[in-house]
Design a protein around this motif. Structure first.
Motif, PDB file in Angstrom:
ATOM      1  N   ASP A   9       5.783  45.913 -17.024  1.00 31.47           N
ATOM      2  CA  ASP A   9       5.573  46.701 -17.420  1.00 31.47           C
ATOM      3  C   ASP A   9       7.353  46.945 -18.634  1.00 31.47           C
ATOM      4  OD1 ASP A   9       3.423  47.962 -16.897  1.00 31.47           O
ATOM      5  OD2 ASP A   9       4.189  49.403 -15.559  1.00 31.47           O
ATOM      6  N   ASP A  10       8.153  45.974 -17.511  1.00 29.56           N
ATOM      7  CA  ASP A  10       9.373  45.187 -18.578  1.00 29.56           C
ATOM      8  C   ASP A  10       8.839  45.007 -19.505  1.00 29.56           C
ATOM      9  OD1 ASP A  10      10.431  46.469 -15.891  1.00 29.56           O
ATOM     10  OD2 ASP A  10      10.548  44.522 -14.952  1.00 29.56           O
ATOM     11  N   LYS A  11       8.358  43.790 -20.327  1.00 29.36           N
ATOM     12  CA  LYS A  11       8.304  43.569 -21.332  1.00 29.36           C
ATOM     13  C   LYS A  11       7.398  44.454 -22.543  1.00 29.36           C
ATOM     14  CE  LYS A  11       9.510  39.275 -19.972  1.00 29.36           C
ATOM     15  NZ  LYS A  11      11.461  39.169 -21.120  1.00 29.36           N
ATOM     16  N   ILE A  12       7.595  44.089 -23.149  1.00 30.36           N
ATOM     17  CA  ILE A  12       6.533  44.663 -24.201  1.00 30.36           C
ATOM     18  C   ILE A  12       5.919  43.432 -25.630  1.00 30.36           C
ATOM     19  CG2 ILE A  12       8.340  46.168 -25.688  1.00 30.36           C
ATOM     20  CD1 ILE A  12       6.884  48.056 -26.390  1.00 30.36           C
ATOM     21  N   SER A  13       5.171  43.301 -26.524  1.00 27.93           N
ATOM     22  CA  SER A  13       4.646  42.357 -27.265  1.00 27.93           C
ATOM     23  C   SER A  13       5.097  43.405 -28.107  1.00 27.93           C
ATOM     24  CB  SER A  13       2.946  42.781 -26.962  1.00 27.93           C
ATOM     25  OG  SER A  13       2.905  42.020 -25.341  1.00 27.93           O
ATOM     26  N   ILE A  14       5.745  42.076 -29.378  1.00 28.41           N
ATOM     27  CA  ILE A  14       6.088  42.566 -30.635  1.00 28.41           C
ATOM     28  C   ILE A  14       5.655  41.572 -31.398  1.00 28.41           C
ATOM     29  CG2 ILE A  14       8.115  43.484 -30.422  1.00 28.41           C
ATOM     30  CD1 ILE A  14      10.092  41.241 -30.936  1.00 28.41           C
ATOM     31  N   GLU A  15       5.235  42.380 -32.578  1.00 28.77           N
ATOM     32  CA  GLU A  15       4.850  40.709 -33.919  1.00 28.77           C
ATOM     33  C   GLU A  15       5.901  40.427 -34.920  1.00 28.77           C
ATOM     34  OE1 GLU A  15       0.955  42.956 -35.327  1.00 28.77           O
ATOM     35  OE2 GLU A  15       2.084  44.580 -34.691  1.00 28.77           O
ATOM     36  N   ASN A  16       5.525  39.670 -35.735  1.00 33.44           N
ATOM     37  CA  ASN A  16       6.650  39.028 -37.239  1.00 33.44           C
ATOM     38  C   ASN A  16       5.813  38.938 -37.826  1.00 33.44           C
ATOM     39  OD1 ASN A  16       7.907  37.967 -38.768  1.00 33.44           O
ATOM     40  ND2 ASN A  16       9.294  36.507 -36.829  1.00 33.44           N
ATOM     41  N   ILE A  17       5.969  40.146 -39.456  1.00 30.29           N
ATOM     42  CA  ILE A  17       5.697  40.358 -40.518  1.00 30.29           C
ATOM     43  C   ILE A  17       5.773  38.762 -41.000  1.00 30.29           C
ATOM     44  CG2 ILE A  17       7.837  40.442 -41.987  1.00 30.29           C
ATOM     45  CD1 ILE A  17       6.025  42.601 -43.261  1.00 30.29           C
ATOM     46  N   ASN A  18       6.147  37.459 -40.827  1.00 32.89           N
ATOM     47  CA  ASN A  18       6.267  36.751 -41.851  1.00 32.89           C
ATOM     48  C   ASN A  18       5.184  35.628 -41.224  1.00 32.89           C
ATOM     49  OD1 ASN A  18       8.359  36.378 -43.253  1.00 32.89           O
ATOM     50  ND2 ASN A  18      10.310  36.878 -41.741  1.00 32.89           N
ATOM     51  N   THR A  19       5.122  36.017 -40.001  1.00 28.98           N
ATOM     52  CA  THR A  19       3.881  34.599 -38.818  1.00 28.98           C
ATOM     53  C   THR A  19       2.421  35.508 -39.064  1.00 28.98           C
ATOM     54  OG1 THR A  19       5.479  35.086 -36.945  1.00 28.98           O
ATOM     55  CG2 THR A  19       5.093  33.082 -38.241  1.00 28.98           C
ATOM     56  N   PRO A  20       1.537  35.886 -39.254  1.00 28.18           N
ATOM     57  CA  PRO A  20       0.747  37.193 -38.504  1.00 28.18           C
ATOM     58  C   PRO A  20      -0.089  36.417 -37.573  1.00 28.18           C
ATOM     59  CG  PRO A  20       1.138  37.425 -41.130  1.00 28.18           C
ATOM     60  CD  PRO A  20       1.633  35.704 -40.359  1.00 28.18           C
ATOM     61  N   GLY A  21      -0.609  37.579 -36.419  1.00 30.90           N
ATOM     62  CA  GLY A  21      -0.966  36.942 -35.781  1.00 30.90           C
ATOM     63  C   GLY A  21      -0.243  36.356 -33.932  1.00 30.90           C
ATOM     64  N   ARG A  22       0.607  36.724 -34.941  1.00 33.11           N
ATOM     65  CA  ARG A  22       1.586  35.532 -33.246  1.00 33.11           C
ATOM     66  C   ARG A  22       2.651  36.689 -32.975  1.00 33.11           C
ATOM     67  NH1 ARG A  22       6.794  31.647 -33.991  1.00 33.11           N
ATOM     68  NH2 ARG A  22       7.252  31.526 -31.619  1.00 33.11           N
ATOM     69  N   VAL A  23       2.662  36.885 -31.191  1.00 29.40           N
ATOM     70  CA  VAL A  23       2.879  37.754 -30.208  1.00 29.40           C
ATOM     71  C   VAL A  23       4.213  37.367 -29.609  1.00 29.40           C
ATOM     72  CG1 VAL A  23       2.895  39.737 -28.735  1.00 29.40           C
ATOM     73  CG2 VAL A  23       0.698  38.799 -31.418  1.00 29.40           C
ATOM     74  N   GLU A  24       5.007  37.863 -29.294  1.00 32.00           N
ATOM     75  CA  GLU A  24       6.057  37.430 -28.527  1.00 32.00           C
ATOM     76  C   GLU A  24       6.246  38.824 -27.708  1.00 32.00           C
ATOM     77  OE1 GLU A  24       7.797  34.756 -28.316  1.00 32.00           O
ATOM     78  OE2 GLU A  24       6.655  34.105 -30.154  1.00 32.00           O
ATOM     79  N   ARG A  25       6.495  38.595 -26.194  1.00 30.37           N
ATOM     80  CA  ARG A  25       6.913  39.252 -25.237  1.00 30.37           C
ATOM     81  C   ARG A  25       8.482  39.183 -25.057  1.00 30.37           C
ATOM     82  NH1 ARG A  25       3.130  42.750 -23.582  1.00 30.37           N
ATOM     83  NH2 ARG A  25       3.859  42.115 -20.820  1.00 30.37           N
ATOM     84  N   VAL A  26       8.825  40.991 -25.323  1.00 28.82           N
ATOM     85  CA  VAL A  26      10.473  40.880 -24.833  1.00 28.82           C
ATOM     86  C   VAL A  26      10.717  41.985 -23.614  1.00 28.82           C
ATOM     87  CG1 VAL A  26      10.778  39.502 -27.454  1.00 28.82           C
ATOM     88  CG2 VAL A  26      10.427  42.534 -27.275  1.00 28.82           C
ATOM     89  N   ASP A  27      11.828  41.745 -23.816  1.00 28.04           N
ATOM     90  CA  ASP A  27      12.724  43.384 -22.792  1.00 28.04           C
ATOM     91  C   ASP A  27      12.370  44.689 -23.817  1.00 28.04           C
ATOM     92  OD1 ASP A  27      15.049  45.523 -22.250  1.00 28.04           O
ATOM     93  OD2 ASP A  27      14.833  43.436 -20.714  1.00 28.04           O
ATOM     94  N   ARG A  28      11.429  45.449 -22.980  1.00 30.47           N
ATOM     95  CA  ARG A  28      11.143  46.869 -23.575  1.00 30.47           C
ATOM     96  C   ARG A  28      12.523  47.459 -23.799  1.00 30.47           C
ATOM     97  NH1 ARG A  28       6.317  49.879 -23.103  1.00 30.47           N
ATOM     98  NH2 ARG A  28       5.152  48.426 -21.817  1.00 30.47           N
ATOM     99  N   ALA A  29      12.692  47.436 -22.794  1.00 33.47           N
ATOM    100  CA  ALA A  29      13.904  48.520 -22.484  1.00 33.47           C
ATOM    101  C   ALA A  29      14.483  48.131 -24.248  1.00 33.47           C
ATOM    102  CB  ALA A  29      15.403  48.499 -21.380  1.00 33.47           C
TER     103      ALA A  29
END
Length: 104
Positions: A9-29
């Motif tokens: 729950d401390d992480k959230i998945s984010i996308e990047n408009i420049n690389t469709p389909g790629r997802v990164e997990r980053v700090d949620r807060a």
């Protein structure tokens, strides 16, 4: 020996408009704080704001506990911007320098 592990729950998945389909997990807060600040300062109408204008506007809105003295705010701003563009919540204006605005 006790090993402390971060909760998913401390992480959230984010996308990047420049690389469709790629997802990164980053700090949620940090992401949610930056998202709230970014959405709150961006206008809905053209011409929008430059990246430099956005950074100046959001710095006072960011929690010091997460971004002490604005530390790493530039990286988080860009990551959040690219994610929100991928999700269609904000958009670029076709200008130089690049300008951003909220999607209407």
């Amino acid at each position: 020996m006790e090993i402390w592990m971060r909760n998913d729950d401390d992480k959230i998945s984010i996308e990047n408009i420049n690389t469709p389909g790629r997802v990164e997990r980053v700090d949620r807060a940090k992401y949610l704080a930056m998202k709230e600040a970014l959405i709150s300062v961006l206008p809905r109408t053209a011409p929008g704001m430059t990246g430099a204008e956005v950074k100046v506007a959001i710095l006072p809105l960011l929690p010091q506990a997460l971004f002490p003295e604005g530390a790493k705010a530039g990286w988080w701003l860009k990551a959040t911007q690219l994610d929100l563009e991928a999700k269609g919540l904000i958009q670029r204006e076709n200008t130089k320098p690049l300008r951003l605005r909220r999607s209407t």
